[in-house]
Design a protein around this motif. Sequence first.
Motif, PDB file in Angstrom:
ATOM      1  N   VAL A  93       0.837  -1.202   0.000  1.00  0.00           N
ATOM      2  CA  VAL A  93       0.000   0.000   0.000  1.00  0.00           C
ATOM      3  C   VAL A  93       0.874   1.255   0.000  1.00  0.00           C
ATOM      4  O   VAL A  93       0.644   2.196  -0.739  1.00  0.00           O
ATOM      5  N   GLY A  94       1.910   1.239   0.826  1.00  0.00           N
ATOM      6  CA  GLY A  94       2.832   2.367   0.843  1.00  0.00           C
ATOM      7  C   GLY A  94       4.091   2.028   0.061  1.00  0.00           C
ATOM      8  O   GLY A  94       4.194   0.962  -0.539  1.00  0.00           O
ATOM      9  N   ILE A  95       5.035   2.961   0.093  1.00  0.00           N
ATOM     10  CA  ILE A  95       6.305   2.742  -0.596  1.00  0.00           C
ATOM     11  C   ILE A  95       7.333   2.333   0.443  1.00  0.00           C
ATOM     12  O   ILE A  95       7.375   2.897   1.526  1.00  0.00           O
ATOM     13  N   ASN A  96       8.122   1.302   0.112  1.00  0.00           N
ATOM     14  CA  ASN A  96       9.164   0.948   1.070  1.00  0.00           C
ATOM     15  C   ASN A  96      10.534   1.095   0.432  1.00  0.00           C
ATOM     16  O   ASN A  96      10.692   0.921  -0.773  1.00  0.00           O
ATOM     17  N   LEU A  97      11.502   1.435   1.264  1.00  0.00           N
ATOM     18  CA  LEU A  97      12.888   1.357   0.821  1.00  0.00           C
ATOM     19  C   LEU A  97      13.427   0.025   1.322  1.00  0.00           C
ATOM     20  O   LEU A  97      13.122  -0.392   2.431  1.00  0.00           O
ATOM     21  N   TYR A  98      14.207  -0.654   0.484  1.00  0.00           N
ATOM     22  CA  TYR A  98      14.783  -1.925   0.880  1.00  0.00           C
ATOM     23  C   TYR A  98      16.291  -1.758   0.902  1.00  0.00           C
ATOM     24  O   TYR A  98      16.935  -1.738  -0.141  1.00  0.00           O
ATOM     25  N   ILE A  99      16.858  -1.599   2.103  1.00  0.00           N
ATOM     26  CA  ILE A  99      18.303  -1.412   2.182  1.00  0.00           C
ATOM     27  C   ILE A  99      18.912  -2.719   2.649  1.00  0.00           C
ATOM     28  O   ILE A  99      19.102  -2.955   3.840  1.00  0.00           O
ATOM     29  N   GLY A 100      19.144  -3.584   1.687  1.00  0.00           N
ATOM     30  CA  GLY A 100      19.760  -4.873   1.986  1.00  0.00           C
ATOM     31  C   GLY A 100      21.264  -4.770   1.835  1.00  0.00           C
ATOM     32  O   GLY A 100      21.832  -3.681   1.860  1.00  0.00           O
ATOM     33  N   HIS A 101      21.920  -5.928   1.642  1.00  0.00           N
ATOM     34  CA  HIS A 101      23.377  -5.919   1.556  1.00  0.00           C
ATOM     35  C   HIS A 101      23.854  -5.084   0.376  1.00  0.00           C
ATOM     36  O   HIS A 101      24.818  -4.342   0.476  1.00  0.00           O
ATOM     37  N   PHE A 102      23.165  -5.233  -0.763  1.00  0.00           N
ATOM     38  CA  PHE A 102      23.605  -4.491  -1.937  1.00  0.00           C
ATOM     39  C   PHE A 102      23.440  -2.986  -1.727  1.00  0.00           C
ATOM     40  O   PHE A 102      24.362  -2.208  -1.920  1.00  0.00           O
ATOM     41  N   ALA A 103      22.222  -2.597  -1.342  1.00  0.00           N
ATOM     42  CA  ALA A 103      21.942  -1.165  -1.224  1.00  0.00           C
ATOM     43  C   ALA A 103      22.852  -0.523  -0.183  1.00  0.00           C
ATOM     44  O   ALA A 103      23.371   0.570  -0.402  1.00  0.00           O
TER      45      ALA A 103
ATOM     46  N   ILE B  46      18.946   3.135  -5.827  1.00  0.00           N
ATOM     47  CA  ILE B  46      19.520   1.912  -5.291  1.00  0.00           C
ATOM     48  C   ILE B  46      18.694   1.391  -4.119  1.00  0.00           C
ATOM     49  O   ILE B  46      18.567   0.191  -3.927  1.00  0.00           O
ATOM     50  N   ALA B  47      18.098   2.313  -3.349  1.00  0.00           N
ATOM     51  CA  ALA B  47      17.443   1.874  -2.125  1.00  0.00           C
ATOM     52  C   ALA B  47      15.973   1.502  -2.313  1.00  0.00           C
ATOM     53  O   ALA B  47      15.428   0.762  -1.503  1.00  0.00           O
ATOM     54  N   THR B  48      15.318   1.966  -3.351  1.00  0.00           N
ATOM     55  CA  THR B  48      13.863   1.835  -3.379  1.00  0.00           C
ATOM     56  C   THR B  48      13.395   0.407  -3.636  1.00  0.00           C
ATOM     57  O   THR B  48      14.111  -0.400  -4.231  1.00  0.00           O
ATOM     58  N   GLY B  49      12.183   0.119  -3.164  1.00  0.00           N
ATOM     59  CA  GLY B  49      11.619  -1.212  -3.363  1.00  0.00           C
ATOM     60  C   GLY B  49      10.314  -1.127  -4.131  1.00  0.00           C
ATOM     61  O   GLY B  49       9.488  -2.026  -4.054  1.00  0.00           O
ATOM     62  N   ASP B  50      10.113  -0.043  -4.848  1.00  0.00           N
ATOM     63  CA  ASP B  50       8.836   0.187  -5.517  1.00  0.00           C
ATOM     64  C   ASP B  50       9.118   0.601  -6.955  1.00  0.00           C
ATOM     65  O   ASP B  50       9.996   1.414  -7.223  1.00  0.00           O
ATOM     66  N   LEU B  51       8.350   0.027  -7.877  1.00  0.00           N
ATOM     67  CA  LEU B  51       8.646   0.217  -9.296  1.00  0.00           C
ATOM     68  C   LEU B  51       8.474   1.668  -9.740  1.00  0.00           C
ATOM     69  O   LEU B  51       9.309   2.221 -10.437  1.00  0.00           O
ATOM     70  N   PHE B  52       7.358   2.303  -9.317  1.00  0.00           N
ATOM     71  CA  PHE B  52       7.140   3.674  -9.771  1.00  0.00           C
ATOM     72  C   PHE B  52       8.077   4.634  -9.062  1.00  0.00           C
ATOM     73  O   PHE B  52       8.544   5.605  -9.649  1.00  0.00           O
ATOM     74  N   ASN B  53       8.362   4.350  -7.799  1.00  0.00           N
ATOM     75  CA  ASN B  53       9.303   5.174  -7.071  1.00  0.00           C
ATOM     76  C   ASN B  53      10.673   5.136  -7.732  1.00  0.00           C
ATOM     77  O   ASN B  53      11.387   6.139  -7.771  1.00  0.00           O
ATOM     78  N   LEU B  54      11.017   3.974  -8.280  1.00  0.00           N
ATOM     79  CA  LEU B  54      12.260   3.849  -9.028  1.00  0.00           C
ATOM     80  C   LEU B  54      12.269   4.822 -10.196  1.00  0.00           C
ATOM     81  O   LEU B  54      13.261   5.494 -10.465  1.00  0.00           O
ATOM     82  N   PHE B  55      11.119   4.918 -10.877  1.00  0.00           N
ATOM     83  CA  PHE B  55      11.011   5.852 -12.002  1.00  0.00           C
ATOM     84  C   PHE B  55      11.236   7.290 -11.539  1.00  0.00           C
ATOM     85  O   PHE B  55      11.961   8.057 -12.179  1.00  0.00           O
ATOM     86  N   VAL B  56      10.626   7.650 -10.412  1.00  0.00           N
ATOM     87  CA  VAL B  56      10.766   9.021  -9.916  1.00  0.00           C
ATOM     88  C   VAL B  56      12.222   9.326  -9.607  1.00  0.00           C
ATOM     89  O   VAL B  56      12.760  10.372  -9.999  1.00  0.00           O
TER      90      VAL B  56
END
Lengths: 495, 235
Positions: free
Chosen positions: A71-81, A126-136
């Motif tokens: 529902v919301g936007i999440n950032l995914y800061i895993g090992h890569f990010a 690099i950090a985002t976990g959302d497709l449209f947020n990636l576009f932004v």
Amino acid sequence: MNGQYASLLIALPLISAFFVPLIKGLGKKAVKYYLVAITALQTGIAAWVFQQVYTSGEPIIVMAGGWKPPVGINLYIGHFAALFVLIVAAVSFMMAVFSIRAVEVEPIDKYAMLFLLLMLGATGMIATGDLFNLFVFMEITSITAYALTAYNKTGEAAEASMKYIILGGIGSSFFLIGVALIYGATGTLNMAHLAQLAGAIDPTVAQVGLALIVFGLAVEAELFPLNAWAPDAYQAAPHPITAMFSAFVVKAGLYAMARLLYIMQAAESWSSVLKMLVIMATLTVFVAEFAALRQRNVKRMIAYSSIAQIGLIALAFALGTQAGVDAGVFHMVNHAIVKALLFLAIGHVAVTLGGTSLEHFEGLGKRMPLTAFAITVGAVAAVGIPLFNVFWSKLRILLATLGAGYTWAAALVLIASVVEAVYYFRLIHTMWFAGEGGRIGEGVAVSVILLVLVALVIVIGVYPDYAWSIAQKAGSDIFNVAQYVKNVPLMGVGA
Amino acid sequence: MLKRALAIISLLIIGYWLAQGLAGVPFGEDKMLVGQYYLDHVKEQTGAVNAVTAIVVNYRGFDTLGEVTVLFIASTGVGALLWRKKRERTAKTEGSIVLTTGTRLLVPFVMLFGVYIFIHGHLTPGGGFPGGATIATAFLLLYMAFITYEIPHKAFEKTEGIVGMAYVLVGLIGLAIGGYFLYDWIWQDWKFGADNIGRLFSGGFIPIIYTIIGLKVGTELSGIIDNMLKEEVSE
């Protein structure tokens, strides 16, 4: 401390960019030192996040607004990010220091804002976990890149920026159409949710959508048919900005491409998209290396070399195996270090001596020995000589390519590496064995940064195990999608 | 001729390929996974009756922060590329008396309407972006009608920076109070205006954010107009 504070990685560059108009009255010097201070702070936060993620082994999930994904936007800061956010921040800091000397063109306040927002865009991508947020975030990165390319206000720079704007505009429209198709087929934009639903998408829709997204990102990631803007932009942009383009802006595009590819690996038509990418990547390496051979301008030559290395990384990501992804990430780290070193040193020469054509480099060994030494280490490392860092990652990529059965791709890449050796050794020869000249002062701050980068190149070259283990962790972050989905706290909408 | 034919043929192939892809998207079917959730919960969770603004500012507020940044970059970029030491407006013909008088009368109305749009973002269609664009239109009118008009640059630049910081600050206050960046503390914790849904004083932080965005977009677009209308003058 609470993991949600990792959102400061986004909030800090933003708020400090908006703050610049208020302090621009204090003068040029103040704005430049402000830039250094903010990037140093950002590096500190990134180091904290890196340390958190690598000690706990768990990714940090930032939920914007407190809404659970999808529902919301999440950032995914895993090992890569975590790893790359640190690289982005550290390189930005170095280039902010370099900017104190290198950028004299007005208006400096606008430069500082665009600089910070370029860093923000790459971090977000690099950090985002959302497709449209990636576009932004991709738009933030690319629009700042257009403006910064033209920043020097020469005719050459305007032309380079124009090419970049047109190609980039077309690319991001493709990307947006791809996102719309995938949203239409699945009803979600969250990457983890998408990975769960990918298997059920109609194969044609998945193929068209994924291919459009890959094409859109290929402009940012400088893959073969769409990278004509890159050498011009690298040559015309201010020197610190060129280093940032090569060290992390391209990487953000590549990573986004790899992430989306592996997210969609359950889709039926996946392997056909991979094959297309293998061909594009091999051609990128081949064409760029041969183009570099003919250049008389050193900055342009290194730009082509950078494109070739990017092609190598894309090849590793397109193999579709764990070994390939790990090797690709390892090469991304090494390439970021080496190219930051090379562009910094060459920019330094250009600022001191007033140009980047090959003639300016004659006798550099006598005039600026430390800079010449740094360029030599960078050049030798880029070719892939043992005991330097790039050797290990190139070797891993070649082995992974052979392991995946693409013998022809490995052969072409090897041939291209021989070409690379030719032009780098020509440069080294020009620096040390041609021309005359007396010593010129080299500036303390830049010299220290150069030495740190040289040390990194050699330390990773001699003891590659630690860096390799980090790269493996970061690689499995991309490859192991099941684990990725498990880590994101999805709230089960409409299931 | 050959070039054009090749271009048309390749466009047709790409078009066919896209159409193939579109044919596979199930239009009109129930694919509202996340969408349905928004429609079902928007009133109780955000206090806004306009679902679009609730999604744009609240559920996916992160994207809007990004879009505001994109616009900021556009105006900064134009400013950087057109920067010269001394620039002035060099327009030659004054607008006719009808145009200037008409503009004088219209500008306050246009501004008022722009403000109306962004203040009522959580109730009626619109929001910060259209409201801000409307305000910038008022300044464009002034530029078109009068050959010497200029916006107050210093104030506009500072406002732009301050409202941008205010947006991030609202987000950071959310981080401090609720634990999440861009957390809507006004609605979720205080329940401000909970018995007032559908009226002006409701909607959590949406009206606040939209006021910020409206001011920001208005000043930025006016700045772009100003930059593009000026030419360099030799001293």
